[in-house]
Write an enzyme that holds these catalytic residues in place. Structure first.
Site, PDB file in Angstrom:
ATOM      1  N   ARG A  18       5.883   1.451  -2.665  1.00  0.00           N
ATOM      2  CA  ARG A  18       5.967   0.879  -1.317  1.00  0.00           C
ATOM      3  C   ARG A  18       5.949  -0.638  -1.376  1.00  0.00           C
ATOM      4  NH1 ARG A  18       2.290   5.359   0.551  1.00  0.00           N
ATOM      5  NH2 ARG A  18       3.688   6.899   1.495  1.00  0.00           N
ATOM      6  N   ARG A 154      17.803  -0.467  -2.786  1.00  0.00           N
ATOM      7  CA  ARG A 154      16.778   0.111  -1.914  1.00  0.00           C
ATOM      8  C   ARG A 154      16.973   1.616  -1.759  1.00  0.00           C
ATOM      9  NH1 ARG A 154      14.372   3.048   0.720  1.00  0.00           N
ATOM     10  NH2 ARG A 154      13.012   2.676   2.521  1.00  0.00           N
ATOM     11  N   LYS A 165       6.592  11.757  -6.022  1.00  0.00           N
ATOM     12  CA  LYS A 165       6.127  12.886  -5.211  1.00  0.00           C
ATOM     13  C   LYS A 165       6.114  14.173  -6.022  1.00  0.00           C
ATOM     14  CE  LYS A 165       7.703  10.900  -0.828  1.00  0.00           C
ATOM     15  NZ  LYS A 165       8.649  10.989   0.303  1.00  0.00           N
ATOM     16  N   ASN A 193       7.543  11.753   5.631  1.00  0.00           N
ATOM     17  CA  ASN A 193       6.287  11.277   6.211  1.00  0.00           C
ATOM     18  C   ASN A 193       6.643  10.487   7.468  1.00  0.00           C
ATOM     19  OD1 ASN A 193       3.892   9.868   6.888  1.00  0.00           O
ATOM     20  ND2 ASN A 193       3.186   9.940   4.770  1.00  0.00           N
ATOM     21  N   GLU A 197       7.432   6.325   8.286  1.00  0.00           N
ATOM     22  CA  GLU A 197       8.731   5.875   8.777  1.00  0.00           C
ATOM     23  C   GLU A 197       8.584   5.088  10.075  1.00  0.00           C
ATOM     24  OE1 GLU A 197      11.321   9.226   9.054  1.00  0.00           O
ATOM     25  OE2 GLU A 197      11.164   9.719   6.917  1.00  0.00           O
ATOM     26  N   THR A 267      18.402   7.456   1.735  1.00  0.00           N
ATOM     27  CA  THR A 267      17.356   7.516   0.712  1.00  0.00           C
ATOM     28  C   THR A 267      16.878   8.957   0.544  1.00  0.00           C
ATOM     29  OG1 THR A 267      16.624   5.268   1.252  1.00  0.00           O
ATOM     30  CG2 THR A 267      15.090   6.652   0.032  1.00  0.00           C
ATOM     31  N   GLU A 271      16.858  11.438  -2.666  1.00  0.00           N
ATOM     32  CA  GLU A 271      15.660  12.157  -3.090  1.00  0.00           C
ATOM     33  C   GLU A 271      15.945  13.654  -3.244  1.00  0.00           C
ATOM     34  OE1 GLU A 271      11.910  11.242  -1.088  1.00  0.00           O
ATOM     35  OE2 GLU A 271      12.818   9.435  -0.276  1.00  0.00           O
TER      36      GLU A 271
END
Length: 280
Positions: A18, A154, A165, A193, A197, A267, A271
């Site tokens: 983060r 990013r 995770k 989450n 966000e 993103t 993932e």
């Protein structure tokens, strides 16, 4: 000073990730501000609009990006597991390879830069620039490339987020089960989450308002200090600041929508694709 997460030899935890993603927010916002100073200059995005002596038939931005990435490839930029080129068939590095400890599984296999390029050219640029043509083609394309590379980095950091995770003991077994089942919907639920966000979008708007202020019209006192009556940092730091009180060099609502509608979903796409191949 931030740590180099690429040399840890293990997946960084979400807190470390983060920190990196927050710094990339700053990079992206400032890159958008720099691009917004020039007009749209739509001709640089049209294939065949400019005639290249080397026979290239694409757009000026595509040609410029290809040439930049050829140079960057030679100095090992795309050997790094967090960098992804927009261009195919790049030259080999002219320097000895850098060795990065393995953290990701097949890190270069997933590359969605085509989607990022299309979103940027067709949605972002028209939103942050004024209509028209000021002939600043080289300067505009240079800023475009900076924006594209920052957005790509990013979004593809989603692989590191997914690996972190996946390695979390609290959810590892659940991820393994869902991956074996190829259950995209449940994987999306597990990795999402919503609270994080929401905070991200509020932080982005506040940053875009503050970073985008035009201080050239600021009222200064005899000592060069900003007068308290000015509508500056103190009155615009709130993400709920009214449009009437805030004049920004970049459309801060567009920055928020860019993340909400594209950066976060893309993103997550990275993932999910990474996780589905994690056990291959």
């Amino acid at each position: 000073m931030s740590r180099n997460l690429l040399i840890l030899g293990a997946a960084p935890d979400l807190g470390e990730l983060r920190d990196t993603l927050v710094r990339l927010e700053d990079t992206i916002i400032f890159a958008l501000i720099e691009r917004s100073q020039f007009k749209h200059n739509s001709d640089i995005y049209k294939a065949g609009k400019m005639h290249f002596k080397d026979g290239y038939r694409g757009s000026f931005v595509s040609w410029f990006l290809k040439e930049v990435e050829h140079v960057h490839a030679k100095v090992r930029r795309y050997n790094s597991p967090d960098e992804y080129p927009f261009t195919d068939n790049l030259p080999e590095p002219v320097l000895p390879p850098l060795e990065y400890p393995p953290v990701l599984v097949d890190p270069q296999n997933i590359n969605i830069n085509d989607e990022i390029f299309n979103v940027y050219v067709n949605t972002v640029v028209p939103g942050i620039t004024s209509d028209g043509d000021d002939k600043n083609y080289g300067s505009s394309a240079t800023r475009d490339i900076e924006c594209l590379q920052a957005l790509s980095r990013r979004i593809h950091y989603g692989k590191f987020v997914a690996e972190s995770k996946f390695q979390d003991p609290k959810t590892h077994d659940e991820y393994v089960r869902l991956i074996k089942e190829k259950n995209r919907d449940r994987l999306m639920e597990l990795l999402t989450n919503t609270r994080v966000e929401e905070l991200l979008l509020k932080r982005l708007k506040a940053k875009a308002i503050i970073y985008g202020q035009d201080l050239s019209t600021a009222s200064l006192d005899a000592n060069g200090n900003i007068n308290s009556g000015c509508s500056l940092l103190a009155t615009t730091a709130s993400a709920d600041a009214s449009d009437e009180r805030v004049k920004s060099r970049v459309n801060y609502d567009l920055v928020v929508s860019l993340y909400r509608d594209y950066v976060i979903p893309l993103t997550k796409e990275v993932e999910i694709e990474y996780l589905l191949h994690r056990l291959d």
